[in-house]
Write a protein that holds these residues in place. Structure first.
Motif: not given
Lengths: 199, 240
Positions: B151, B159-162, B172-174, B176, B180, B185, B188
């Motif tokens: 991240c 937790g990488l999401a973006f 990561s989601r956290e 972002a 976000a 996006p 996965e």
């Protein structure tokens, strides 16, 4: 080229630009025509002038003819429920030479091409979709070339026609009549094997 | 000048009445053009379809000349994909992007090897992930690689999401938080977590498409990204 005559040289020069002809064959053709001026050259000149003036695309299918509606579209004896989609007018004429198809045609004028940046809007695809809806076509035969561009275009058309209710078919791919397996490329053998039928 | 090497056909353009100018992608000579005499003929044209593997010998009097190829077919890839409405546009897209993005005669061995493997994988198993990874390698080899390892905000590997559309780094989601909605996006499947569903692959293609459009294309003189890629994405979107 012709011994210094400028007009004849100009004629040879124009003929030599035609596909399949070079300067030598153009010279022979011109000499042949001049020797048969009344029987060949004058009628040829008149016919060419007439076709040059009247040749146009058929407003319905894209075939080339000298009338607004081509003879295929104007023929009341032909089936109106089937459309055969071809890439080019030369393909339509090839299908007509075979005489096996009694329906009507739609000429796309090319295929989707990454190389030449040809997109769906450059081809007659929206016109084809409208035609299938308006003329209540029951079957669309995709007679496109068995190339990457041809088949990509076929898939695109199939998607575009999916909700028209018309049955979509395509030409078979495989061993040509008189073909010998030993001389066929791997791709054709693969396609022929995949499309094998009960004997 | 003469060399012999295997290559992937990217395109074949008719030249005169019977010849073709063929664009090959080879490991040692990169994207390399040459004339194939008789290439437009009935016997040779089927061998020059995009994606075909050829054994080619290139000859020219001077290095700067376009030169001519003598070719032997190794294997074709397109015939088995002709009936596949997703894999065939993917093959077109891959060849068109290589032709679009690579400079002539600039060897790119890692990209060649990945392209070779990806073309062989098309239509089989989890090929959508292979294609997506190929686009990431293309971006990397042309100087616009994405950093999907950690991240950019928190440094976390989980937790990488973006992906940041500006820097190309994972978020990561956290990390972002409220941003976000402005990030791309990250599917996965690109993190090695399971196979790609068509909808995940579509997300991935939109992400790589952003960088192809906003980073690579401007660097190549604002030429538009080939339409073949857009048609592949459209076909996939219809399949979702």
């Amino acid at each position: 080229m012709s011994g210094g005559n400028r007009e004849i040289d100009a004629l040879i020069d124009v003929l030599a630009r035609l596909p399949g002809l070079g300067p030598r064959s153009a010279r022979r053709a011109v000499l042949h025509m001049i020797r048969r001026r009344e029987a060949l050259m004058s009628p040829l000149a008149r016919t060419m002038a007439h076709v040059a003036e009247t040749a146009r695309e058929c407003t319905r299918c894209g075939n080339i003819s000298t009338a607004e509606t081509c003879p295929v579209c104007a023929d009341p004896a032909r089936s109106t429920g089937e459309i055969c989609v071809v890439e080019d007018v030369a393909d339509l004429w090839a299908m007509e030479r075979g005489g096996a198809f009694a329906g009507r045609y739609h000429v796309l004028g090319g295929t989707l091409s990454a190389l030449d940046a040809v997109g769906p809007e450059d081809l007659g695809i929206p016109k084809l979709v409208a035609r299938v809806r308006e003329e209540e076509i029951s079957e669309v035969i995709l007679a496109l070339n068995a190339t990457v561009d041809g088949q990509t275009t076929a898939h695109y058309i199939a998607e575009a026609l999916a909700d028209t209710g018309a049955r979509l078919t395509s030409l078979a791919q495989g061993v040509p009549i008189g073909g010998e397996l030993d001389y066929l490329d791997d791709g054709t053998i693969q396609a022929a094997l995949a499309a094998r039928k009960a004997f | 000048m003469e060399w012999r090497e295997q290559g992937i056909v990217l395109s074949a353009r008719r030249h005169g009445e019977s010849s073709c100018i063929v664009e090959l992608f080879t490991e040692e000579h990169g994207r390399h053009l040459g004339v194939v005499r008789g290439g437009a003929g009935r016997r040779m044209a089927p061998l020059l379809q995009p994606g075909a593997q050829l054994d080619a010998t290139w000859r020219a009097r001077l290095e700067a000349h376009i030169g001519s190829y003598t070719i032997e077919p190794v294997r074709q890839r397109a015939p088995s994909l002709m009936g596949d409405r997703l894999a065939l546009p993917a093959l077109s897209s891959l060849c068109a992007l290589l032709s679009f993005a690579l400079a002539e005669r600039d060897p790119q061995p890692p990209l060649y090897r990945t392209s070779f493997a990806t073309l062989d994988a098309l239509g089989r198993g989890d090929w959508l992930v292979a294609y997506l990874r190929w686009e990431l390698v293309l971006l990397e080899q042309t100087g616009f690689g994405l950093d999907l390892a950690r991240c950019a905000v928190t440094g976390a590997r989980e937790g990488l999401a973006f992906v940041s559309p500006r820097t190309g780094r994972a978020v990561s989601r956290e990390g972002a938080g409220a941003w976000a909605g402005r990030l791309l996006p990250l599917p996965e499947c690109l993190l090695g977590q399971g196979p790609a569903t068509p909808s995940e692959a579509l997300l991935g293609l939109r992400m790589t498409g952003h960088f192809l459009q906003r980073r690579l294309a401007p660097a190549l003189g604002e030429r538009p990204v080939p339409g073949a890629r857009a048609r592949f994405v459209e076909a996939l979107a219809r399949a979702v």
